[in-house]
Design a protein around this motif. Structure first.
Motif, PDB file in Angstrom:
ATOM      1  N   PRO A  69      -2.936  -3.382  -9.456  1.00  0.00           N
ATOM      2  CA  PRO A  69      -3.039  -4.093  -8.226  1.00  0.00           C
ATOM      3  C   PRO A  69      -2.746  -5.503  -8.128  1.00  0.00           C
ATOM      4  O   PRO A  69      -1.991  -5.981  -7.134  1.00  0.00           O
ATOM      5  CB  PRO A  69      -4.648  -3.881  -7.802  1.00  0.00           C
ATOM      6  CG  PRO A  69      -5.048  -2.689  -8.676  1.00  0.00           C
ATOM      7  CD  PRO A  69      -4.194  -2.675  -9.805  1.00  0.00           C
ATOM      8  N   LEU A  75       0.896  -1.282  -0.018  1.00  0.00           N
ATOM      9  CA  LEU A  75       0.011   0.021   0.014  1.00  0.00           C
ATOM     10  C   LEU A  75       0.891   1.230  -0.018  1.00  0.00           C
ATOM     11  O   LEU A  75       0.415   2.307  -0.166  1.00  0.00           O
ATOM     12  CB  LEU A  75      -0.907   0.013   1.200  1.00  0.00           C
ATOM     13  CG  LEU A  75      -1.881  -1.127   1.404  1.00  0.00           C
ATOM     14  CD1 LEU A  75      -2.494  -1.182   2.648  1.00  0.00           C
ATOM     15  CD2 LEU A  75      -3.074  -0.981   0.161  1.00  0.00           C
ATOM     16  N   LEU A 129      -6.417  -1.631  -3.015  1.00  0.00           N
ATOM     17  CA  LEU A 129      -5.652  -0.749  -4.135  1.00  0.00           C
ATOM     18  C   LEU A 129      -6.541  -0.573  -5.390  1.00  0.00           C
ATOM     19  O   LEU A 129      -6.336   0.331  -5.822  1.00  0.00           O
ATOM     20  CB  LEU A 129      -4.590  -1.837  -4.617  1.00  0.00           C
ATOM     21  CG  LEU A 129      -3.191  -1.816  -3.673  1.00  0.00           C
ATOM     22  CD1 LEU A 129      -2.306  -2.919  -4.235  1.00  0.00           C
ATOM     23  CD2 LEU A 129      -2.658  -0.337  -3.812  1.00  0.00           C
ATOM     24  N   GLU A 137       3.974   1.934  -7.709  1.00  0.00           N
ATOM     25  CA  GLU A 137       2.642   2.577  -8.055  1.00  0.00           C
ATOM     26  C   GLU A 137       2.197   2.700  -9.648  1.00  0.00           C
ATOM     27  O   GLU A 137       0.956   2.665  -9.819  1.00  0.00           O
ATOM     28  CB  GLU A 137       2.815   4.041  -7.622  1.00  0.00           C
ATOM     29  CG  GLU A 137       2.881   4.468  -6.226  1.00  0.00           C
ATOM     30  CD  GLU A 137       1.444   4.253  -5.447  1.00  0.00           C
ATOM     31  OE1 GLU A 137       0.657   4.563  -6.099  1.00  0.00           O
ATOM     32  OE2 GLU A 137       1.374   3.445  -4.588  1.00  0.00           O
ATOM     33  N   CYS A 177      -5.309  -5.932   0.912  1.00  0.00           N
ATOM     34  CA  CYS A 177      -4.486  -4.815   0.381  1.00  0.00           C
ATOM     35  C   CYS A 177      -5.137  -4.681  -0.939  1.00  0.00           C
ATOM     36  O   CYS A 177      -5.056  -3.546  -1.824  1.00  0.00           O
ATOM     37  CB  CYS A 177      -3.152  -5.165   0.292  1.00  0.00           C
ATOM     38  SG  CYS A 177      -2.505  -5.089   2.133  1.00  0.00           S
TER      39      CYS A 177
END
Length: 285
Positions: free
Chosen positions: A116, A26, A70, A112, A66
């Protein structure tokens, strides 16, 4: 000591690892703590006697939490800079700094740019040695598909994701554009000049069913496969990386992701799984 106390102690022993997994997934200390706390709540709603491996189960649960976070972030089009945020209340600044240093700002920035599912597969497998069988359960795919997600993410991490200079990005686009033209024109020699001798092409399960191969290696074999084929492919950008999109008639069907190193194409990945296509941020050029 009651069974509840024993379970709580076992969870606390595992908390540092779970928090590290969530933090790398994350990029946020506060969200990592939220994910770990949610895992504790889910554990309390589960019969511990049914769990053969508590650590593996909790890692899988944290990964799934998570992944949901995402995806929700992507749906809101949030783009946080991972380590720029101040430490959350109650977080040890020294511990937070150690977590950030262990990942590295550059890697967090590249993470980033991943989808996901790519991010989850890469983090769980490459950073925490979670098996693809377990990752497959989290992402709802086969182990082979989970392996491809991690492989795709790994190549993007190794090439710096979308952090290359504009000149490098433009050069990579030109190489991919020349490759598509050579493919459409049936220019086998042109294809060979653009491919690294050890180029590897991988297709996910859906793309393989469309007539490709799970994995193909070598410039001559890959060039022969593409020779005269890319008639419906359009040059595209995937989070700053060059690629091609096949979308007849206007509906994305196959995405081709290219890895370009040293002026030559070293890897091509064919993505046709609907869920993976839906997660790719693409722009037709």
């Amino acid at each position: 000591m009651t069974s509840d106390d024993a379970l709580a102690r076992r969870f606390e022993d595992l908390r540092p690892r779970l928090r590290a997994v969530a933090h790398r997934m994350l990029g946020s200390a506060g969200e990592a703590d939220d994910a770990v706390q949610e895992a504790w709540l889910r554990l309390n709603r589960t019969d511990p006697g049914e769990l053969d491996n508590l650590g593996a189960w909790l890692t899988t649960v944290v990964g799934r939490i998570c992944l949901d976070m995402l995806r929700a972030r992507a749906n809101r089009r949030e783009d946080p800079l991972p380590v720029a945020e101040p430490p959350a209340a109650g977080v040890d600044p020294e511990q937070e700094a150690m977590l950030a240093d262990s990942v590295g700002l550059a890697l967090l920035v590249v993470l980033e740019t991943l989808s996901p599912t790519e991010r989850l597969a890469f983090v769980l497998h490459d950073m925490f040695a979670v098996s693809f069988d377990d990752i497959a359960v989290v992402v709802g795919r086969s182990p082979a598909a989970a392996r491809q997600l991690a492989s795709r993410a790994r190549r993007r991490v190794q090439t710096g994701g979308g952090t290359a200079s504009e000149g490098d990005v433009q050069r990579r686009r030109e190489i991919v554009g020349a490759f598509l033209k050579a493919s459409r024109d049936g220019d086998l020699g042109g294809l060979l000049t653009l491919l690294d001798p050890d180029v590897v092409m991988r297709a996910d399960e859906t793309a393989a069913r469309m007539g490709g191969h799970g994995e193909t290696r070598g410039a001559e074999v890959v060039a022969a496969f593409f020779n005269g084929r890319a008639t419906g492919a359009r040059l595209a950008d995937f989070s700053g990386l060059p690629g091609a999109l096949v979308a007849p008639p206007g509906r994305p069907r196959v995405a081709l992701l290219f890895t370009v190193v040293g002026g030559r194409i070293t890897a091509i990945e064919a993505v046709a799984e609907p869920e993976d296509l839906g997660e790719l941020e693409m722009t037709l050029l």
